[in-house]
Design an enzyme around this catalytic site. Structure first.
Site, PDB file in Angstrom:
ATOM      1  N   ASP A 158       0.840  -1.201   0.000  1.00  0.00           N
ATOM      2  CA  ASP A 158       0.000   0.000   0.000  1.00  0.00           C
ATOM      3  C   ASP A 158       0.870   1.245   0.000  1.00  0.00           C
ATOM      4  OD1 ASP A 158      -2.276  -1.482   0.160  1.00  0.00           O
ATOM      5  OD2 ASP A 158      -2.843  -0.871   2.190  1.00  0.00           O
ATOM      6  N   LYS A 176      -7.986   0.611  -5.387  1.00  0.00           N
ATOM      7  CA  LYS A 176      -9.183   0.034  -4.771  1.00  0.00           C
ATOM      8  C   LYS A 176     -10.439   0.790  -5.167  1.00  0.00           C
ATOM      9  CE  LYS A 176      -6.950  -1.400  -0.435  1.00  0.00           C
ATOM     10  NZ  LYS A 176      -7.011  -2.857  -0.384  1.00  0.00           N
ATOM     11  N   ARG A 182      -7.168 -20.619   7.213  1.00  0.00           N
ATOM     12  CA  ARG A 182      -7.483 -21.970   7.699  1.00  0.00           C
ATOM     13  C   ARG A 182      -8.916 -22.374   7.363  1.00  0.00           C
ATOM     14  NH1 ARG A 182      -3.350 -24.511   9.782  1.00  0.00           N
ATOM     15  NH2 ARG A 182      -1.886 -23.441  11.142  1.00  0.00           N
ATOM     16  N   GLY A 211      -0.186  -3.645   3.981  1.00  0.00           N
ATOM     17  CA  GLY A 211      -0.782  -2.309   3.957  1.00  0.00           C
ATOM     18  C   GLY A 211      -0.051  -1.394   4.890  1.00  0.00           C
ATOM     19  N   SER A 212      -0.674  -1.146   6.026  1.00  0.00           N
ATOM     20  CA  SER A 212      -0.124  -0.208   7.011  1.00  0.00           C
ATOM     21  C   SER A 212       1.203  -0.701   7.587  1.00  0.00           C
ATOM     22  CB  SER A 212      -1.136  -0.029   8.132  1.00  0.00           C
ATOM     23  OG  SER A 212      -2.456  -0.041   7.614  1.00  0.00           O
TER      24      SER A 212
END
Lengths: 293, 197
Positions: free
Chosen positions: A22, A79, A163, A234-235
């Site tokens: 990002d 996005k 999972r 991302g962050s």
């Protein structure tokens, strides 16, 4: 198979073993590229800031996307809101390389996702279970992102959903045609072939990255050891104390995910990771991974 | 032993194409594996460098100090990003990005444009004649050296799709496209060539 779709899944295959980062401006995009990112996600704000502000989050300003496209030579993703096909049209007009129909932004349509077959740009979509993943593929997604809880620096939701999808794929193993037909109905998918292909491959039939909450070298390698094809961060990078160093290390981690000695070496001295949030402290209605069905 | 450089990209598709091609070459015993480290590169007769992002692959070659070991290998099959990694001259490289300069061609990166400009096209020549192959954010070969032979062009154009170069003790085969996504034909051609060298 449809050649247009094969070009979309083809680009997704080229991203495998890679890290998609990002970025919110040209300078960050250049750092991401120099660190070895396979693509950048052009954003107005990283998820951690979107979460903090709690406002409606929308597609980025085209000016921002152009600025980032100009700064790098690797693929640029952007996005749009779930179901917001006009934002997607605008992103296609801007010639981004991939569109992420993302729950990190505010949902635009609570009933329908975008009909992605209408676009020439490939789409990646989030999923927290097999039904969501297959519905998105049926709508034309060329790549799946296992949903974590974006902007938290906490890997727990991503692992839970990786999972879940694995368990649901394993459960397909000995199902008969009739059982698959029933499951298709339960999953709300029209094409039973999609389930059969998943059963045969023992994995999702498209490239599958992990996303949401990845903050460390070990987090990235954990997702890879659990069978992911790559990761979105991302962050985790630009909210850490040394973005370039951390980004480089995570790129290495996705390549050498099975080599604990290399992982130990590259984990060292990366500075402070982003602040994390305990998932239980986020009320369910504020969890981004619960958005979009 | 044939290695597929598994730093980043579509190495799994290459591995699959090579294994499928190797089965057809019954008399020749070939071991094929993924490689990521200096040590793993040491035992190879041939290396395949897949498609992916050339900036990423270069970065990982550099940080893992693989350049010298790669340069010792005799034979190469490279597609798309792999082609850029080996090319002598590249237009559109990042400032910090270098190449290994083993293949005497000049290449333009992302020459066709963005993903919207990716395409399937029929190619013609000695390999994959009349087959449709994928060009994904593909580079373009704009010049070739005297030792480089064109194996295939995009049909009805002068655009080069696949080249072959003889080196001191081996060959390099390079493609701007991705035959490995749809067939094992280029892998077969490569394995056959290096088996009889």
């Amino acid at each position: 198979m449809d050649k247009k779709y094969l070009l979309k899944t083809g680009l997704a295959k080229m991203l495998k073993g890679g890290v998609i980062m990002d970025v919110t401006n040209a300078a960050e995009a250049k750092i991401a590229q120099a660190a070895g990112a396979v693509a950048v996600m052009a954003l107005e704000k990283v998820p951690a800031d979107i979460r903090k502000e709690g406002k409606v989050a929308r597609m980025a300003d085209p000016k921002k996307i152009k600025e980032i496209k100009k700064a790098v030579s690797i693929p640029v993703m952007a996005k749009c809101r779930i179901g917001h096909f006009v934002e997607a049209q605008i992103l296609e007009a801007l010639e981004v390389d991939f569109i992420d129909e993302s729950e990190v932004l505010t949902v635009a349509d609570e009933e329908y996702h975008i009909d992605k077959w209408k676009f020439s740009v490939p789409f990646v979509c989030g999923a927290k279970n097999l039904a969501q993943a297959l519905r998105r593929i049926e709508e034309g997604a060329a790549m799946i992102r296992t949903k974590g809880e974006a902007g938290t620096g906490n890997i727990v939701q991503a692992i839970k959903h990786i999972r879940t999808i694995q368990k649901e794929i394993l459960a397909l193993e000995n199902m008969t045609e009739k059982e698959l037909e029933n499951l298709a109905q339960e999953y709300r998918i029209k094409d039973i072939e999609l389930l059969k292909e998943t059963q045969r491959l023992k994995r999702l039939p498209v490239v599958n990255f992990a996303a949401g909450g990845i903050a460390t070298v070990a987090d990235a390698a954990l997702c890879m050891q659990l069978g992911m094809d790559g990761v979105f961060v991302g962050s985790g990078i630009f909210k850490s104390s040394n973005p370039l160093k951390r980004a480089r290390a995570i790129v290495q981690a996705v390549t050498h995910y099975n080599d604990k000695k290399i992982l130990a070496k590259i984990s060292e001295g990366l500075g402070k990771e982003m602040d994390g949030i305990e998932i239980k402290k986020i009320p369910p209605e504020q969890r981004l991974s619960e958005r979009g069905n | 032993m044939v290695g597929v450089l598994a730093l980043q990209g579509n190495f799994a598709e290459h591995l699959e194409a090579l294994k499928s091609a190797a089965k057809k070459l019954e008399k020749i015993k070939l071991e094929i594996k993924l490689v990521r480290t200096k040590q793993e590169l040491k035992e190879l007769d041939a290396l395949v460098i897949p498609g992916g992002e050339s900036t990423t692959i270069y970065r990982l070659i550099k940080e893992n100090e693989l350049e010298q070991e790669i340069k010792k290998i005799k034979n190469f099959l490279v597609t798309c990003a792999g082609l850029i990694v080996l090319a002598k001259k590249v237009e559109g490289l990042e400032r910090w990005q270098k190449t290994l300069k083993l293949l005497d061609i000049e290449v333009k990166r992302n020459a066709y444009g963005t993903q919207l400009d990716s395409f399937y096209a029929k190619i013609e020549g000695e390999v994959l004649n009349n087959k449709e192959v994928a060009f994904i954010r593909a580079p373009k070969i704009i010049k070739i050296g005297p030792e480089v032979k064109v194996l295939a062009r995009i049909k009805n154009t002068s655009e080069i799709a696949i080249v072959e170069q003889k080196t001191k003790n081996g060959i390099i085969i390079g493609a701007t496209c991705h035959p490995e996504l749809d067939s094992d034909e280029l892998a077969f051609y490569f394995l056959k060539k290096i088996s009889y060298l």
